[in-house]
Scaffold this motif. Structure first.
Motif, PDB file in Angstrom:
ATOM      1  N   THR A  97       0.829  -1.213   0.000  1.00  0.00           N
ATOM      2  CA  THR A  97       0.000   0.000   0.000  1.00  0.00           C
ATOM      3  C   THR A  97       0.862   1.262   0.000  1.00  0.00           C
ATOM      4  OG1 THR A  97      -0.280  -0.180   2.408  1.00  0.00           O
ATOM      5  CG2 THR A  97      -2.070  -1.029   1.021  1.00  0.00           C
ATOM      6  N   HIS A  98       2.018   1.198   0.631  1.00  0.00           N
ATOM      7  CA  HIS A  98       2.940   2.349   0.588  1.00  0.00           C
ATOM      8  C   HIS A  98       3.387   2.593  -0.860  1.00  0.00           C
ATOM      9  CE1 HIS A  98       5.979   5.159   2.109  1.00  0.00           C
ATOM     10  NE2 HIS A  98       6.763   4.640   1.167  1.00  0.00           N
ATOM     11  N   CYS A  99       3.732   1.523  -1.552  1.00  0.00           N
ATOM     12  CA  CYS A  99       4.128   1.654  -2.960  1.00  0.00           C
ATOM     13  C   CYS A  99       2.974   2.203  -3.802  1.00  0.00           C
ATOM     14  CB  CYS A  99       4.571   0.306  -3.524  1.00  0.00           C
ATOM     15  SG  CYS A  99       6.147  -0.297  -2.898  1.00  0.00           S
ATOM     16  N   LEU A 100       1.775   1.685  -3.576  1.00  0.00           N
ATOM     17  CA  LEU A 100       0.610   2.161  -4.336  1.00  0.00           C
ATOM     18  C   LEU A 100       0.374   3.649  -4.109  1.00  0.00           C
ATOM     19  CD1 LEU A 100      -1.913  -0.796  -3.848  1.00  0.00           C
ATOM     20  CD2 LEU A 100      -0.633  -0.198  -5.921  1.00  0.00           C
ATOM     21  N   ARG A 101       0.485   4.074  -2.863  1.00  0.00           N
ATOM     22  CA  ARG A 101       0.302   5.500  -2.563  1.00  0.00           C
ATOM     23  C   ARG A 101       1.428   6.341  -3.169  1.00  0.00           C
ATOM     24  NH1 ARG A 101      -3.775   6.763   1.064  1.00  0.00           N
ATOM     25  NH2 ARG A 101      -4.610   5.034   2.266  1.00  0.00           N
ATOM     26  N   SER A 102       2.627   5.798  -3.171  1.00  0.00           N
ATOM     27  CA  SER A 102       3.776   6.538  -3.714  1.00  0.00           C
ATOM     28  C   SER A 102       3.640   6.795  -5.211  1.00  0.00           C
ATOM     29  CB  SER A 102       5.078   5.781  -3.447  1.00  0.00           C
ATOM     30  OG  SER A 102       5.339   5.743  -2.065  1.00  0.00           O
ATOM     31  N   VAL A 103       2.988   5.871  -5.904  1.00  0.00           N
ATOM     32  CA  VAL A 103       2.805   6.061  -7.349  1.00  0.00           C
ATOM     33  C   VAL A 103       1.438   6.683  -7.652  1.00  0.00           C
ATOM     34  CG1 VAL A 103       4.432   4.237  -7.989  1.00  0.00           C
ATOM     35  CG2 VAL A 103       1.999   3.687  -7.766  1.00  0.00           C
ATOM     36  N   ARG A 104       0.811   7.221  -6.614  1.00  0.00           N
ATOM     37  CA  ARG A 104      -0.459   7.931  -6.731  1.00  0.00           C
ATOM     38  C   ARG A 104      -1.575   7.079  -7.347  1.00  0.00           C
ATOM     39  NH1 ARG A 104       2.184  11.846  -5.020  1.00  0.00           N
ATOM     40  NH2 ARG A 104       3.046  13.746  -5.747  1.00  0.00           N
ATOM     41  N   THR A 105      -1.712   5.895  -6.813  1.00  0.00           N
ATOM     42  CA  THR A 105      -2.775   4.992  -7.257  1.00  0.00           C
ATOM     43  C   THR A 105      -4.120   5.552  -6.819  1.00  0.00           C
ATOM     44  OG1 THR A 105      -1.266   3.126  -7.037  1.00  0.00           O
ATOM     45  CG2 THR A 105      -3.607   2.605  -7.096  1.00  0.00           C
ATOM     46  N   ASP A 106      -5.126   5.318  -7.629  1.00  0.00           N
ATOM     47  CA  ASP A 106      -6.488   5.778  -7.340  1.00  0.00           C
ATOM     48  C   ASP A 106      -6.943   5.263  -5.976  1.00  0.00           C
ATOM     49  OD1 ASP A 106      -9.037   7.007  -8.244  1.00  0.00           O
ATOM     50  OD2 ASP A 106      -9.743   4.917  -8.123  1.00  0.00           O
ATOM     51  N   TYR A 107      -7.660   6.104  -5.248  1.00  0.00           N
ATOM     52  CA  TYR A 107      -8.146   5.758  -3.910  1.00  0.00           C
ATOM     53  C   TYR A 107      -8.964   4.467  -3.923  1.00  0.00           C
ATOM     54  CZ  TYR A 107     -11.102   5.640   0.180  1.00  0.00           C
ATOM     55  OH  TYR A 107     -11.773   5.203   1.295  1.00  0.00           O
ATOM     56  N   ASN A 108      -9.805   4.275  -4.923  1.00  0.00           N
ATOM     57  CA  ASN A 108     -10.671   3.096  -4.983  1.00  0.00           C
ATOM     58  C   ASN A 108      -9.870   1.800  -5.026  1.00  0.00           C
ATOM     59  OD1 ASN A 108     -13.150   4.482  -4.891  1.00  0.00           O
ATOM     60  ND2 ASN A 108     -12.947   4.983  -7.059  1.00  0.00           N
ATOM     61  N   VAL A 109      -8.715   1.830  -5.665  1.00  0.00           N
ATOM     62  CA  VAL A 109      -7.841   0.651  -5.709  1.00  0.00           C
ATOM     63  C   VAL A 109      -7.279   0.374  -4.316  1.00  0.00           C
ATOM     64  CG1 VAL A 109      -5.685  -0.291  -6.652  1.00  0.00           C
ATOM     65  CG2 VAL A 109      -7.251   0.989  -8.138  1.00  0.00           C
ATOM     66  N   ILE A 110      -6.822   1.420  -3.647  1.00  0.00           N
ATOM     67  CA  ILE A 110      -6.275   1.258  -2.293  1.00  0.00           C
ATOM     68  C   ILE A 110      -7.373   0.759  -1.348  1.00  0.00           C
ATOM     69  CG2 ILE A 110      -5.307   2.511  -0.315  1.00  0.00           C
ATOM     70  CD1 ILE A 110      -3.790   4.218  -2.447  1.00  0.00           C
ATOM     71  N   HIS A 111      -8.564   1.294  -1.489  1.00  0.00           N
ATOM     72  CA  HIS A 111      -9.683   0.840  -0.665  1.00  0.00           C
ATOM     73  C   HIS A 111      -9.958  -0.646  -0.907  1.00  0.00           C
ATOM     74  CE1 HIS A 111     -13.994   0.173   0.238  1.00  0.00           C
ATOM     75  NE2 HIS A 111     -13.664   0.813   1.348  1.00  0.00           N
ATOM     76  N   LYS A 112     -10.009  -1.049  -2.160  1.00  0.00           N
ATOM     77  CA  LYS A 112     -10.288  -2.453  -2.494  1.00  0.00           C
ATOM     78  C   LYS A 112      -9.193  -3.368  -1.960  1.00  0.00           C
ATOM     79  CE  LYS A 112     -11.372  -5.718  -6.188  1.00  0.00           C
ATOM     80  NZ  LYS A 112     -11.253  -6.766  -5.233  1.00  0.00           N
ATOM     81  N   VAL A 113      -7.942  -2.980  -2.117  1.00  0.00           N
ATOM     82  CA  VAL A 113      -6.826  -3.785  -1.604  1.00  0.00           C
ATOM     83  C   VAL A 113      -6.952  -3.945  -0.093  1.00  0.00           C
ATOM     84  CG1 VAL A 113      -4.316  -3.712  -1.181  1.00  0.00           C
ATOM     85  CG2 VAL A 113      -5.206  -3.290  -3.477  1.00  0.00           C
ATOM     86  N   THR A 114      -7.305  -2.864   0.598  1.00  0.00           N
ATOM     87  CA  THR A 114      -7.424  -2.901   2.058  1.00  0.00           C
ATOM     88  C   THR A 114      -8.611  -3.757   2.487  1.00  0.00           C
ATOM     89  OG1 THR A 114      -6.459  -0.687   2.090  1.00  0.00           O
ATOM     90  CG2 THR A 114      -7.435  -1.467   4.130  1.00  0.00           C
ATOM     91  N   VAL A 115      -9.732  -3.659   1.777  1.00  0.00           N
ATOM     92  CA  VAL A 115     -10.904  -4.492   2.075  1.00  0.00           C
ATOM     93  C   VAL A 115     -10.556  -5.969   1.873  1.00  0.00           C
ATOM     94  CG1 VAL A 115     -13.226  -5.125   1.252  1.00  0.00           C
ATOM     95  CG2 VAL A 115     -12.637  -2.726   1.618  1.00  0.00           C
ATOM     96  N   ASP A 116      -9.895  -6.278   0.765  1.00  0.00           N
ATOM     97  CA  ASP A 116      -9.502  -7.663   0.480  1.00  0.00           C
ATOM     98  C   ASP A 116      -8.553  -8.200   1.549  1.00  0.00           C
ATOM     99  OD1 ASP A 116     -11.027  -7.514  -1.817  1.00  0.00           O
ATOM    100  OD2 ASP A 116      -9.310  -7.299  -3.174  1.00  0.00           O
ATOM    101  N   TYR A 117      -7.601  -7.379   1.936  1.00  0.00           N
ATOM    102  CA  TYR A 117      -6.636  -7.754   2.976  1.00  0.00           C
ATOM    103  C   TYR A 117      -7.357  -8.027   4.290  1.00  0.00           C
ATOM    104  CZ  TYR A 117      -2.915  -7.038   6.458  1.00  0.00           C
ATOM    105  OH  TYR A 117      -2.063  -7.164   7.524  1.00  0.00           O
ATOM    106  N   HIS A 118      -8.217  -7.108   4.697  1.00  0.00           N
ATOM    107  CA  HIS A 118      -8.962  -7.250   5.954  1.00  0.00           C
ATOM    108  C   HIS A 118      -9.767  -8.549   5.945  1.00  0.00           C
ATOM    109  CE1 HIS A 118     -12.557  -6.470   8.539  1.00  0.00           C
ATOM    110  NE2 HIS A 118     -11.589  -6.156   9.392  1.00  0.00           N
TER     111      HIS A 118
END
Length: 188
Positions: free
Chosen positions: A44-65
């Motif tokens: 997620t740090h890498c995704l944020r560093s490359v300015r990934t869309d919020y919805n992708v980060i949200h989905k990754v976090t939901v899947d992880y949880h």
């Protein structure tokens, strides 16, 4: 790549590791909660560093949880941390604010010693207070939102009154706010 801060180059590798965990969590390496948590945090740090869309980060976090809850149990330390992380990610968007509230409330019910429950309560109060401010101007607030907003306003008035006294400008201002709120929503 991670140690060299080459995050954009590291994304495909972390994506592979993360999707492998999601689809094959019984691999021996993925039975270690520290390893799994580190993969997620770095990914997620890498995704944020490359300015990934919020919805992708949200989905990754939901899947992880969801996956850590399944693999490690709902009360495992990694799951509690994943719940907190998901709540923070949800809080970043108005669209998922109600989900953030539910997750924070769930964390308060768990009452784990590894969490700062005062900080979670303060965060929840902040969200409720923000909703209250919006609710003061909204005609379409639900009964539950009105009750919660009223409770938060009363709590805020009590806190201010205890620290400043009744005659302080801020106490009077908050009292006026609670009276206006209750008047506006008295028919609800």
């Amino acid at each position: 790549l991670w140690t060299q801060s080459r995050y954009s180059d590291a994304v495909p590798y972390f994506t592979l590791l993360f999707t492998t965990f999601l689809h094959q969590p019984k691999q021996p390496r993925f039975e270690n909660p520290s390893f799994v948590q580190e993969i997620f945090t770095r990914y997620t740090h890498c995704l944020r560093s490359v300015r990934t869309d919020y919805n992708v980060i949200h989905k990754v976090t939901v899947d992880y949880h969801s996956k850590v809850k399944t693999v490690f149990s709902a009360t495992a330390s990694i799951t509690i941390q994943a719940t907190l992380t998901l709540a923070k990610v949800c809080q970043e968007s108005k669209r998922y604010e109600s989900e953030a509230i539910a997750l924070y409330e769930e964390l308060l019910k768990i009452g784990s010693k590894e969490l700062d429950l005062d900080e979670i309560s303060a965060t929840l109060d902040g969200i409720y207070e923000e909703q209250t401010a919006i609710g003061l101007h909204s005609e379409s607030a639900s009964k539950q939102q009105i009750e919660t907003a009223s409770k938060v306003l009363r709590k805020r008035v009590t806190t201010i009154r205890e620290s400043h006294g009744w005659a302080h400008e801020e106490s009077i201002s908050k009292m006026k706010e609670i009276v206006e709120f209750n008047y506006k929503h008295s028919s609800a």
